[in-house]
Design a protein around this motif. Structure first.
Motif, PDB file in Angstrom:
ATOM      1  N   GLN A  55       0.842  -1.193   0.000  1.00  0.00           N
ATOM      2  CA  GLN A  55       0.000   0.000   0.000  1.00  0.00           C
ATOM      3  C   GLN A  55       0.879   1.245   0.000  1.00  0.00           C
ATOM      4  O   GLN A  55       1.881   1.306   0.710  1.00  0.00           O
ATOM      5  CB  GLN A  55      -0.916   0.021   1.230  1.00  0.00           C
ATOM      6  CG  GLN A  55      -1.956  -1.083   1.244  1.00  0.00           C
ATOM      7  CD  GLN A  55      -2.786  -1.059   2.508  1.00  0.00           C
ATOM      8  OE1 GLN A  55      -2.296  -0.694   3.582  1.00  0.00           O
ATOM      9  NE2 GLN A  55      -4.047  -1.443   2.399  1.00  0.00           N
ATOM     10  N   ILE A  64      -4.862   5.649   1.927  1.00  0.00           N
ATOM     11  CA  ILE A  64      -4.244   4.842   0.879  1.00  0.00           C
ATOM     12  C   ILE A  64      -4.357   5.571  -0.457  1.00  0.00           C
ATOM     13  O   ILE A  64      -5.458   5.881  -0.919  1.00  0.00           O
ATOM     14  CB  ILE A  64      -4.909   3.458   0.779  1.00  0.00           C
ATOM     15  CG1 ILE A  64      -4.735   2.695   2.100  1.00  0.00           C
ATOM     16  CG2 ILE A  64      -4.318   2.660  -0.374  1.00  0.00           C
ATOM     17  CD1 ILE A  64      -5.475   1.373   2.141  1.00  0.00           C
ATOM     18  N   SER A  67      -2.387   0.940  -4.283  1.00  0.00           N
ATOM     19  CA  SER A  67      -2.030  -0.379  -3.760  1.00  0.00           C
ATOM     20  C   SER A  67      -1.798  -1.315  -4.929  1.00  0.00           C
ATOM     21  O   SER A  67      -2.178  -1.025  -6.070  1.00  0.00           O
ATOM     22  CB  SER A  67      -3.130  -0.927  -2.839  1.00  0.00           C
ATOM     23  OG  SER A  67      -4.342  -1.079  -3.558  1.00  0.00           O
TER      24      SER A  67
END
Length: 236
Positions: A55, A64, A67
């Motif tokens: 991530q 995030i 990823s």
């Protein structure tokens, strides 16, 4: 009995309070990555473990940003029993980020168009720091009377004759100097400027102190090496 109980309790407290050493690390390009360039980090573990994904975290929002799959394991390398190459080249948004995977977290790094700006001149700091003769870091001179000839009879030079060979660089940060390694360093300085003249600036004088002199600093440093090489070959 009470003393034994307290001793056991104290020992357990120490064990539970001891910070566990990390078993995995993520190595990054500490300068950063360009938006359109290749972006790869290396995950390594001292245990033979496997990971499935990574991530990319925005350092400011902690959210995030991207990823991906960890891909194929690369096996043992150096001190690590297991390694992976984490490729996040498809992510191009500038900003500050860090990677996390398999319980490891990388240092923060930048994605930006100017992450390499100044890197070439930064490397010259080491060369200036290693100068003999006048040293701009010390603002003083060193090894000004070290040039005495040994085994010079075949060249018609009497042993212990003093010669002015002040200049050049300390080799491997010690007191020795070699013409071969100095010539190699000088060559690479000149070729770096020949191939990438636009990445070098003029921020130092020829003696290494602050101030412009109308010449790229990398050429000042190359000249420092060339002048010493000429002293070492007086008949050249």
């Amino acid at each position: 009995m009470i003393r034994l109980f307290l001793l056991c309790l104290f020992t357990l407290t120490l064990i539970s309070g001891k910070k566990q050493a990390p078993a995995a690390w993520i190595r990054i390009n500490q300068l950063g990555y360009t938006p359109s360039g290749i972006k790869v980090a290396v995950w390594g573990s001292k245990e033979n473990t496997r990971i499935s994904n990574w991530q990319l975290i925005d350092a400011s929002t902690k959210k995030i940003a991207s990823s991906g799959k960890a891909g194929e394991a690369f096996g043992a390398y150096g001190p690590f029993q297991q390694t992976y190459r984490l490729n996040f080249s498809s992510f191009k948004k500038p900003g500050r980020y860090y990677l996390q995977a398999g319980g490891a977290k990388s240092p923060e790094f930048e994605i930006g168009t100017d992450v390499y700006k100044g890197a070439a001149d930064f490397c010259l700091r080491y060369m200036r720091q290693q100068r003999t003769g006048f040293n701009p870091y010390l603002k003083d001179s060193c090894h000004t009377r070290d040039g005495y000839v040994l085994y010079g009879e075949k060249a018609g030079i009497k042993d212990s004759t003093y010669m002015d060979v002040v200049g050049g660089w300390h080799d491997a940060t010690d007191y020795l100097q070699y013409a071969t390694t100095s010539a190699n360093a000088t060559y690479h300085l000149l070729m770096a400027y020949r191939d990438f003249p636009n990445v070098f600036n003029d921020e130092k004088q020829a003696n290494g102190l602050d101030g412009k002199n109308g010449m790229a600093d990398v050429l000042d440093e190359a000249r420092w090496g060339l002048d010493w090489l000429l002293k070492m070959h007086p008949e050249a």
